[in-house]
Design an enzyme around this catalytic site. Sequence first.
Site, PDB file in Angstrom:
ATOM      1  N   CYS A   1       9.501  -7.298  13.614  1.00  0.00           N
ATOM      2  CA  CYS A   1       9.110  -8.339  12.652  1.00  0.00           C
ATOM      3  C   CYS A   1       7.591  -8.328  12.412  1.00  0.00           C
ATOM      4  CB  CYS A   1       9.647  -9.678  13.122  1.00  0.00           C
ATOM      5  SG  CYS A   1       9.840 -10.841  11.782  1.00  0.00           S
TER       6      CYS A   1
ATOM      7  N   GLU B   1      15.341  -8.772  20.598  1.00  0.00           N
ATOM      8  CA  GLU B   1      15.014  -9.475  21.861  1.00  0.00           C
ATOM      9  C   GLU B   1      15.596 -10.880  21.886  1.00  0.00           C
ATOM     10  OE1 GLU B   1      13.079  -9.192  19.355  1.00  0.00           O
ATOM     11  OE2 GLU B   1      11.727 -10.897  19.173  1.00  0.00           O
TER      12      GLU B   1
ATOM     13  N   HIS C   1      15.064  -9.182  15.146  1.00  0.00           N
ATOM     14  CA  HIS C   1      14.631  -9.480  16.525  1.00  0.00           C
ATOM     15  C   HIS C   1      15.698  -9.154  17.563  1.00  0.00           C
ATOM     16  CE1 HIS C   1      10.967 -11.914  15.700  1.00  0.00           C
ATOM     17  NE2 HIS C   1      11.567 -12.146  14.553  1.00  0.00           N
TER      18      HIS C   1
HETATM   19  N1  GLN Z   1       6.438 -14.147   8.915  1.00  0.00           N
HETATM   20  C1  GLN Z   1       5.733 -13.475   9.970  1.00  0.00           C
HETATM   21  C2  GLN Z   1       4.592 -12.624   9.404  1.00  0.00           C
HETATM   22  O1  GLN Z   1       4.572 -12.359   8.223  1.00  0.00           O
HETATM   23  C3  GLN Z   1       6.656 -12.592  10.787  1.00  0.00           C
HETATM   24  C4  GLN Z   1       7.764 -13.450  11.396  1.00  0.00           C
HETATM   25  C5  GLN Z   1       8.302 -12.955  12.698  1.00  0.00           C
HETATM   26  O2  GLN Z   1       7.683 -12.108  13.382  1.00  0.00           O
HETATM   27  N2  GLN Z   1       9.410 -13.509  13.102  1.00  0.00           N
HETATM   28  O3  GLN Z   1       3.731 -12.244  10.131  1.00  0.00           O
END
Ligand code: GLN
Length: 211
Positions: A91, A190, A188
């Site tokens: 992410c 994890e 994710h």
């Molecule tokens: N929205 C976050 C970003 O742009 C990422 C979200 C996440 O890691 N769950 O950095």
Amino acid sequence: MTKIAPRQLVKSDQIKVGVLALQGSFLEHLYILQRIGVKTTQVRLPEQLEDLDGLIIPGGESTTIGKLAVDFGLLEPLKQFGKKKAIWGTCAGAILLSKDAHRSQPLLELMDITVDRNAFGRQIASFEIDLDIPALESVSPESRPFHGVFIRAPLIASVDGDGKVLAALPDGRVVAVQQGQLLATAFHPELTDDDRVHRYFVQLAAENTIN
Ligand code: GLN
């Protein structure tokens, strides 16, 4: 680069994987790594990268993680690390690995991918969906779907160079890419009980360790 440790010979307890622990969901990654028997450490300083076979950059807020990496003198050491060793970004971590996030923020620019941040909307538009990830059959012969948890997730908008798409949504939008020893997932793993992506990454880290 010399590749050692063929897939069938890799033992998890010979591998050490760090988790960047500046901000975000780093503890969840550490718990899974410990459960699968990998040596782990939290990384906040450049010297903590030295004896690692691989590094996970967790989810969180990518601008914050990037700015803290600059403040902790980690941005350049992380770039150098990722040129030789395995890094997996989940992410926000995937955003940091990209070469372009269409905004001005510190990036590692290690992968030939561009990302659209918050591509699915606000926190409330977070969702879960089963994903087909055939590459995971190399760590687990059963070909069941992987449950993808997306929290204010980015999309991987373009994949160039030798990046391989590992997973996409039913409409074809890309959510996981591997480029050599580098792995980016918009979701994710994890936050699930399924450790297959972690085991896949540990294999990647082992195969790319240079002796
Ligand atoms: N929205 C976050 C970003 O742009 C990422 C979200 C996440 O890691 N769950 O950095």
